[in-house]
Design an enzyme around this catalytic site. Structure first.
Site: not given
Length: 384
Positions: A275, A158
Protein backbone atom coordinates in the site's frame (compact mmCIF):
# COMPACT_ATOMS: atom_id res chain seq x y z
CA UNK A 1 -4.66 -17.71 -20.11
CA UNK A 2 -7.16 -17.10 -17.33
CA UNK A 3 -9.93 -18.96 -19.09
CA UNK A 4 -8.00 -22.21 -19.10
CA UNK A 5 -7.29 -21.89 -15.40
CA UNK A 6 -10.70 -20.81 -14.18
CA UNK A 7 -13.02 -22.85 -16.35
CA UNK A 8 -11.22 -26.15 -15.73
CA UNK A 9 -12.61 -26.77 -12.20
CA UNK A 10 -16.02 -28.42 -12.41
CA UNK A 11 -17.44 -25.99 -9.90
CA UNK A 12 -16.27 -22.76 -11.49
CA UNK A 13 -18.34 -19.73 -12.46
CA UNK A 14 -22.13 -20.02 -12.10
CA UNK A 15 -22.20 -23.55 -10.73
CA UNK A 16 -19.86 -22.70 -7.89
CA UNK A 17 -21.64 -19.48 -7.04
CA UNK A 18 -24.98 -21.28 -6.89
CA UNK A 19 -23.43 -24.08 -4.86
CA UNK A 20 -21.70 -21.90 -2.29
CA UNK A 21 -23.59 -19.35 -0.25
CA UNK A 22 -20.72 -16.87 -0.29
CA UNK A 23 -22.49 -14.99 -3.07
CA UNK A 24 -25.48 -14.46 -0.75
CA UNK A 25 -29.01 -15.53 -1.36
CA UNK A 26 -29.72 -12.05 -2.65
CA UNK A 27 -27.59 -12.73 -5.71
CA UNK A 28 -29.41 -15.97 -6.46
CA UNK A 29 -31.87 -14.08 -8.64
CA UNK A 30 -29.52 -14.88 -11.52
CA UNK A 31 -27.44 -17.66 -10.03
CA UNK A 32 -29.97 -20.04 -8.52
CA UNK A 33 -30.28 -21.01 -4.87
CA UNK A 34 -28.47 -23.81 -3.07
CA UNK A 35 -31.34 -26.15 -3.88
CA UNK A 36 -31.27 -25.12 -7.51
CA UNK A 37 -34.52 -23.15 -7.46
CA UNK A 38 -34.21 -19.53 -8.56
CA UNK A 39 -35.34 -16.73 -6.29
CA UNK A 40 -37.09 -13.59 -7.51
CA UNK A 41 -34.86 -10.54 -7.84
CA UNK A 42 -34.77 -8.14 -4.91
CA UNK A 43 -37.37 -5.40 -5.18
CA UNK A 44 -34.91 -2.65 -4.25
CA UNK A 45 -31.16 -2.25 -3.90
CA UNK A 46 -29.65 -2.80 -0.49
CA UNK A 47 -30.27 0.36 1.58
CA UNK A 48 -27.55 2.37 3.22
CA UNK A 49 -27.09 1.52 6.86
CA UNK A 50 -29.33 3.74 8.90
CA UNK A 51 -31.12 5.14 5.84
CA UNK A 52 -34.05 4.16 3.69
CA UNK A 53 -34.51 4.78 -0.05
CA UNK A 54 -37.65 6.43 -1.38
CA UNK A 55 -38.66 3.17 -3.06
CA UNK A 56 -39.22 1.67 0.38
CA UNK A 57 -41.26 4.49 1.88
CA UNK A 58 -44.48 2.46 1.68
CA UNK A 59 -42.89 -0.25 3.81
CA UNK A 60 -42.39 -0.05 7.58
CA UNK A 61 -39.01 1.39 8.51
CA UNK A 62 -36.55 -1.40 9.24
CA UNK A 63 -34.84 -1.60 12.58
CA UNK A 64 -31.05 -1.36 11.93
CA UNK A 65 -30.49 -3.90 14.70
CA UNK A 66 -32.21 -6.47 12.46
CA UNK A 67 -29.49 -6.07 9.81
CA UNK A 68 -25.88 -7.22 9.66
CA UNK A 69 -22.46 -6.18 8.42
CA UNK A 70 -19.67 -8.59 7.45
CA UNK A 71 -15.99 -7.70 7.84
CA UNK A 72 -13.30 -9.73 6.06
CA UNK A 73 -9.71 -9.72 7.41
CA UNK A 74 -6.51 -9.31 5.42
CA UNK A 75 -2.94 -10.52 5.32
CA UNK A 76 -1.41 -10.86 8.77
CA UNK A 77 -4.44 -12.59 10.27
CA UNK A 78 -3.33 -16.04 9.08
CA UNK A 79 -2.10 -18.77 11.43
CA UNK A 80 -1.46 -22.50 11.22
CA UNK A 81 -4.62 -24.39 12.12
CA UNK A 82 -7.09 -21.94 10.62
CA UNK A 83 -9.95 -23.63 8.85
CA UNK A 84 -9.96 -26.70 11.07
CA UNK A 85 -13.30 -25.73 12.54
CA UNK A 86 -14.93 -25.17 9.15
CA UNK A 87 -14.54 -28.47 7.33
CA UNK A 88 -17.84 -30.00 8.46
CA UNK A 89 -19.88 -27.19 6.96
CA UNK A 90 -21.45 -27.42 3.50
CA UNK A 91 -19.23 -26.67 0.50
CA UNK A 92 -16.06 -25.86 2.47
CA UNK A 93 -14.09 -28.93 1.39
CA UNK A 94 -15.12 -28.27 -2.19
CA UNK A 95 -13.92 -24.67 -1.90
CA UNK A 96 -10.48 -25.92 -0.87
CA UNK A 97 -10.54 -28.50 -3.68
CA UNK A 98 -11.16 -25.75 -6.22
CA UNK A 99 -8.35 -23.75 -4.62
CA UNK A 100 -5.94 -26.67 -4.93
CA UNK A 101 -6.71 -27.07 -8.64
CA UNK A 102 -6.42 -23.36 -9.32
CA UNK A 103 -3.35 -22.62 -7.18
CA UNK A 104 -1.45 -25.82 -7.92
CA UNK A 105 -0.77 -26.75 -4.29
CA UNK A 106 -2.71 -28.11 -1.30
CA UNK A 107 -3.96 -24.94 0.37
CA UNK A 108 -5.98 -26.82 3.00
CA UNK A 109 -2.94 -28.76 4.18
CA UNK A 110 -0.94 -25.53 4.34
CA UNK A 111 -3.66 -23.87 6.44
CA UNK A 112 -4.05 -26.80 8.82
CA UNK A 113 -0.48 -28.02 9.16
CA UNK A 114 1.85 -25.34 7.82
CA UNK A 115 4.78 -25.07 7.92
CA UNK A 116 4.33 -21.59 9.36
CA UNK A 117 7.12 -20.04 7.30
CA UNK A 118 5.39 -21.15 4.10
CA UNK A 119 1.96 -19.96 5.20
CA UNK A 120 3.42 -16.56 6.10
CA UNK A 121 4.68 -15.96 2.57
CA UNK A 122 2.64 -13.39 0.66
CA UNK A 123 2.02 -15.77 -2.24
CA UNK A 124 0.41 -18.28 0.13
CA UNK A 125 -1.20 -16.31 2.91
CA UNK A 126 -3.33 -14.08 0.68
CA UNK A 127 -5.17 -17.00 -0.99
CA UNK A 128 -5.32 -18.75 2.40
CA UNK A 129 -7.01 -15.83 4.13
CA UNK A 130 -9.35 -15.32 1.17
CA UNK A 131 -10.57 -18.93 1.10
CA UNK A 132 -10.74 -19.34 4.88
CA UNK A 133 -12.80 -16.15 5.19
CA UNK A 134 -15.37 -17.31 2.65
CA UNK A 135 -15.41 -20.72 4.34
CA UNK A 136 -16.26 -18.89 7.57
CA UNK A 137 -19.24 -17.38 5.75
CA UNK A 138 -20.41 -20.95 5.15
CA UNK A 139 -20.29 -21.58 8.88
CA UNK A 140 -22.19 -18.38 9.60
CA UNK A 141 -24.80 -19.28 6.99
CA UNK A 142 -25.23 -22.73 8.56
CA UNK A 143 -25.48 -21.51 12.16
CA UNK A 144 -27.21 -18.17 11.63
CA UNK A 145 -28.70 -17.86 8.14
CA UNK A 146 -30.48 -14.66 9.13
CA UNK A 147 -27.09 -12.94 9.37
CA UNK A 148 -26.56 -13.68 5.68
CA UNK A 149 -30.09 -12.84 4.60
CA UNK A 150 -30.13 -9.49 6.40
CA UNK A 151 -26.61 -8.40 5.46
CA UNK A 152 -26.66 -4.85 4.07
CA UNK A 153 -22.93 -4.07 3.91
CA UNK A 154 -19.49 -5.64 3.75
CA UNK A 155 -15.91 -4.47 3.84
CA UNK A 156 -12.57 -6.25 3.64
CA UNK A 157 -9.11 -5.24 4.76
CA UNK A 158 -6.69 -5.24 1.80
CA UNK A 159 -6.98 -8.73 0.24
CA UNK A 160 -10.13 -9.16 2.32
CA UNK A 161 -11.82 -6.78 -0.08
CA UNK A 162 -11.84 -9.54 -2.70
CA UNK A 163 -13.73 -11.83 -0.30
CA UNK A 164 -16.21 -9.04 0.43
CA UNK A 165 -16.79 -8.57 -3.29
CA UNK A 166 -17.37 -12.30 -3.83
CA UNK A 167 -19.84 -12.33 -0.95
CA UNK A 168 -21.64 -9.34 -2.45
CA UNK A 169 -22.12 -11.11 -5.79
CA UNK A 170 -19.71 -8.76 -7.58
CA UNK A 171 -17.14 -11.45 -8.39
CA UNK A 172 -17.08 -15.19 -8.93
CA UNK A 173 -15.23 -17.25 -6.30
CA UNK A 174 -12.83 -19.04 -8.65
CA UNK A 175 -12.05 -15.96 -10.73
CA UNK A 176 -11.54 -13.81 -7.65
CA UNK A 177 -9.21 -16.44 -6.19
CA UNK A 178 -7.20 -16.39 -9.41
CA UNK A 179 -7.00 -12.59 -9.20
CA UNK A 180 -5.80 -12.91 -5.59
CA UNK A 181 -3.15 -15.39 -6.75
CA UNK A 182 -1.88 -12.97 -9.40
CA UNK A 183 -2.01 -10.09 -6.92
CA UNK A 184 -0.03 -11.99 -4.28
CA UNK A 185 2.62 -13.11 -6.75
CA UNK A 186 3.00 -9.58 -8.12
CA UNK A 187 3.28 -8.08 -4.63
CA UNK A 188 5.85 -10.69 -3.64
CA UNK A 189 7.90 -9.91 -6.74
CA UNK A 190 7.75 -6.16 -6.12
CA UNK A 191 8.80 -6.72 -2.51
CA UNK A 192 11.94 -8.58 -3.53
CA UNK A 193 13.30 -5.60 -5.48
CA UNK A 194 14.11 -3.46 -2.45
CA UNK A 195 14.60 -3.95 1.31
CA UNK A 196 11.32 -2.72 2.70
CA UNK A 197 8.65 -3.51 5.26
CA UNK A 198 5.80 -2.29 7.44
CA UNK A 199 5.78 -0.92 10.97
CA UNK A 200 2.79 -0.84 13.30
CA UNK A 201 2.72 2.40 15.28
CA UNK A 202 0.62 3.59 18.19
CA UNK A 203 1.24 7.25 18.77
CA UNK A 204 0.41 9.88 21.31
CA UNK A 205 -2.26 12.43 20.35
CA UNK A 206 0.48 14.93 19.47
CA UNK A 207 2.27 12.56 17.06
CA UNK A 208 2.59 13.80 13.47
CA UNK A 209 2.91 10.72 11.29
CA UNK A 210 3.42 12.42 7.95
CA UNK A 211 6.13 14.68 9.35
CA UNK A 212 7.82 11.63 10.88
CA UNK A 213 7.80 10.00 7.45
CA UNK A 214 9.38 13.11 5.93
CA UNK A 215 12.18 12.94 8.50
CA UNK A 216 12.68 9.24 7.79
CA UNK A 217 12.96 9.89 4.05
CA UNK A 218 15.48 12.66 4.66
CA UNK A 219 17.51 10.19 6.70
CA UNK A 220 17.39 7.70 3.81
CA UNK A 221 18.52 10.39 1.37
CA UNK A 222 21.50 11.13 3.62
CA UNK A 223 22.40 7.43 3.31
CA UNK A 224 22.41 7.65 -0.46
CA UNK A 225 19.03 5.99 -1.06
CA UNK A 226 17.39 7.44 -4.16
CA UNK A 227 13.70 8.26 -4.08
CA UNK A 228 13.12 6.86 -0.59
CA UNK A 229 9.60 5.78 0.32
CA UNK A 230 8.00 6.11 3.75
CA UNK A 231 4.29 6.76 4.20
CA UNK A 232 1.21 5.78 6.17
CA UNK A 233 -0.04 2.50 4.67
CA UNK A 234 -2.94 1.72 7.03
CA UNK A 235 -5.22 4.02 9.02
CA UNK A 236 -6.45 1.61 11.69
CA UNK A 237 -7.99 3.63 14.52
CA UNK A 238 -7.36 6.94 16.28
CA UNK A 239 -3.58 7.15 16.85
CA UNK A 240 -3.12 3.69 15.32
CA UNK A 241 -1.24 3.53 12.02
CA UNK A 242 0.91 1.24 9.95
CA UNK A 243 3.80 2.98 8.22
CA UNK A 244 5.55 1.32 5.29
CA UNK A 245 8.56 2.01 3.12
CA UNK A 246 12.28 1.42 2.80
CA UNK A 247 13.67 -0.62 5.69
CA UNK A 248 16.18 2.10 6.60
CA UNK A 249 13.27 4.53 6.99
CA UNK A 250 11.47 2.18 9.33
CA UNK A 251 14.65 1.62 11.32
CA UNK A 252 14.91 5.40 11.74
CA UNK A 253 11.34 5.61 13.04
CA UNK A 254 11.98 2.90 15.61
CA UNK A 255 15.26 4.43 16.76
CA UNK A 256 13.61 7.83 17.17
CA UNK A 257 10.21 6.69 18.38
CA UNK A 258 10.27 8.60 21.67
CA UNK A 259 11.17 11.89 20.02
CA UNK A 260 8.47 11.29 17.39
CA UNK A 261 5.83 10.73 20.11
CA UNK A 262 5.34 7.06 19.24
CA UNK A 263 4.30 5.03 22.27
CA UNK A 264 4.79 1.66 20.59
CA UNK A 265 6.31 0.40 17.36
CA UNK A 266 6.30 -3.16 16.07
CA UNK A 267 7.58 -4.50 12.73
CA UNK A 268 4.98 -6.56 10.91
CA UNK A 269 5.83 -10.03 9.56
CA UNK A 270 5.28 -9.12 5.90
CA UNK A 271 7.64 -9.19 2.95
CA UNK A 272 7.37 -5.62 1.70
CA UNK A 273 5.95 -2.10 1.84
CA UNK A 274 2.37 -2.86 0.84
CA UNK A 275 0.00 0.00 0.00
CA UNK A 276 2.83 2.34 -0.95
CA UNK A 277 4.37 3.39 -4.27
CA UNK A 278 6.90 0.54 -3.88
CA UNK A 279 4.04 -1.71 -5.06
CA UNK A 280 3.74 0.14 -8.38
CA UNK A 281 5.19 -2.79 -10.33
CA UNK A 282 2.38 -5.01 -9.02
CA UNK A 283 -0.38 -2.83 -10.43
CA UNK A 284 -0.18 -3.86 -14.08
CA UNK A 285 -0.47 -7.64 -13.48
CA UNK A 286 -3.52 -7.04 -11.28
CA UNK A 287 -5.03 -4.59 -13.76
CA UNK A 288 -4.61 -7.13 -16.54
CA UNK A 289 -6.21 -10.01 -14.65
CA UNK A 290 -9.12 -7.81 -13.58
CA UNK A 291 -9.74 -7.07 -17.25
CA UNK A 292 -10.16 -10.82 -17.83
CA UNK A 293 -12.54 -11.65 -14.97
CA UNK A 294 -16.22 -10.84 -14.78
CA UNK A 295 -17.06 -8.04 -12.37
CA UNK A 296 -20.58 -6.96 -11.53
CA UNK A 297 -22.06 -4.17 -9.46
CA UNK A 298 -22.18 -5.32 -5.80
CA UNK A 299 -25.67 -6.21 -4.62
CA UNK A 300 -25.03 -4.85 -1.15
CA UNK A 301 -22.90 -1.93 -0.06
CA UNK A 302 -19.20 -2.81 -0.29
CA UNK A 303 -16.71 -0.19 0.84
CA UNK A 304 -13.38 0.52 -0.85
CA UNK A 305 -10.15 0.69 1.15
CA UNK A 306 -8.96 3.55 -1.04
CA UNK A 307 -11.41 6.17 0.21
CA UNK A 308 -13.88 4.39 2.50
CA UNK A 309 -16.71 4.96 0.02
CA UNK A 310 -19.10 2.47 -1.55
CA UNK A 311 -18.34 0.81 -4.86
CA UNK A 312 -20.67 2.19 -7.50
CA UNK A 313 -20.22 -0.03 -10.56
CA UNK A 314 -18.00 -2.60 -12.27
CA UNK A 315 -15.40 -0.16 -13.61
CA UNK A 316 -15.17 1.46 -10.18
CA UNK A 317 -14.40 -1.93 -8.63
CA UNK A 318 -11.64 -2.69 -11.14
CA UNK A 319 -10.11 0.77 -10.81
CA UNK A 320 -10.11 0.88 -7.02
CA UNK A 321 -8.72 -2.64 -6.54
CA UNK A 322 -5.67 -1.66 -8.57
CA UNK A 323 -5.31 1.72 -6.87
CA UNK A 324 -5.53 -0.01 -3.49
CA UNK A 325 -2.09 -1.60 -4.02
CA UNK A 326 -0.35 1.77 -3.93
CA UNK A 327 -2.75 3.64 -1.63
CA UNK A 328 -3.16 3.53 2.14
CA UNK A 329 -5.93 1.34 3.55
CA UNK A 330 -8.35 3.83 5.10
CA UNK A 331 -9.94 1.36 7.48
CA UNK A 332 -10.76 3.85 10.24
CA UNK A 333 -12.52 6.04 7.68
CA UNK A 334 -14.36 3.00 6.30
CA UNK A 335 -15.71 2.07 9.72
CA UNK A 336 -16.94 5.63 10.27
CA UNK A 337 -18.67 5.50 6.89
CA UNK A 338 -20.37 2.16 7.66
CA UNK A 339 -21.50 2.93 11.20
CA UNK A 340 -22.28 6.64 11.04
CA UNK A 341 -25.86 7.25 12.18
CA UNK A 342 -28.04 9.74 13.98
CA UNK A 343 -27.99 9.73 17.77
CA UNK A 344 -30.16 7.04 19.30
CA UNK A 345 -30.30 4.88 16.17
CA UNK A 346 -29.41 1.25 16.78
CA UNK A 347 -26.40 -0.51 15.27
CA UNK A 348 -26.38 -3.58 13.04
CA UNK A 349 -24.90 -6.91 14.07
CA UNK A 350 -21.29 -7.14 12.91
CA UNK A 351 -19.59 -10.42 12.05
CA UNK A 352 -15.86 -10.80 11.44
CA UNK A 353 -15.58 -13.74 9.07
CA UNK A 354 -12.07 -15.14 8.81
CA UNK A 355 -8.96 -15.79 10.88
CA UNK A 356 -8.10 -13.51 13.79
CA UNK A 357 -10.02 -10.82 15.63
CA UNK A 358 -8.02 -7.78 14.55
CA UNK A 359 -10.94 -6.09 12.81
CA UNK A 360 -13.03 -6.44 15.94
CA UNK A 361 -10.25 -4.79 17.92
CA UNK A 362 -10.14 -1.85 15.53
CA UNK A 363 -13.94 -1.54 15.62
CA UNK A 364 -13.83 -1.39 19.40
CA UNK A 365 -11.34 1.47 19.24
CA UNK A 366 -13.29 3.32 16.54
CA UNK A 367 -16.87 2.77 17.71
CA UNK A 368 -17.56 1.11 21.05
CA UNK A 369 -21.33 1.15 20.58
CA UNK A 370 -21.08 -0.70 17.26
CA UNK A 371 -18.69 -3.17 18.88
CA UNK A 372 -21.36 -4.19 21.40
CA UNK A 373 -23.06 -6.24 18.67
CA UNK A 374 -19.80 -7.66 17.21
CA UNK A 375 -19.25 -11.41 16.83
CA UNK A 376 -16.24 -13.32 15.54
CA UNK A 377 -16.96 -16.42 13.48
CA UNK A 378 -14.54 -19.04 14.81
CA UNK A 379 -12.38 -20.79 12.20
CA UNK A 380 -10.46 -23.32 14.34
CA UNK A 381 -12.96 -25.12 16.56
CA UNK A 382 -16.49 -26.47 16.42
CA UNK A 383 -19.10 -25.10 18.77
CA UNK A 384 -21.20 -27.66 20.57
Amino acid sequence: MLSSVVVTPAVSRGKFRSLVSVSRRLSSSHLGSQDGAPHPPPETPAPLLGSEPHAMERRPRKDPSDSSVLLFPGQGSQFVGMGRGLLKYPNVKEMFTVAQKLLGYDLLSLCLEGPKEELMKTVHCQPAVFVTSLAAVERLNHENPKAIETCVAAAGFSVGEFAALVFSGAMNYAEALYAVKVRAEAMQKASELVASGMLSVIGRPQAHYKHACVQAKEHCTSLGIEKPVCSVANYLFPDGRVIAGHQKALDFLQQNSRRLQFMRTKPLPVSGAFHTELMELATEPLREVLRQVEVRRPEINVYSNVDGKRYMNESHVRRQLVKQLVSPVKWEQTLHEIYERTQGMKFPHTYEVGPGKQLGATLQKCNRKAFQTYTHVEVTTYED
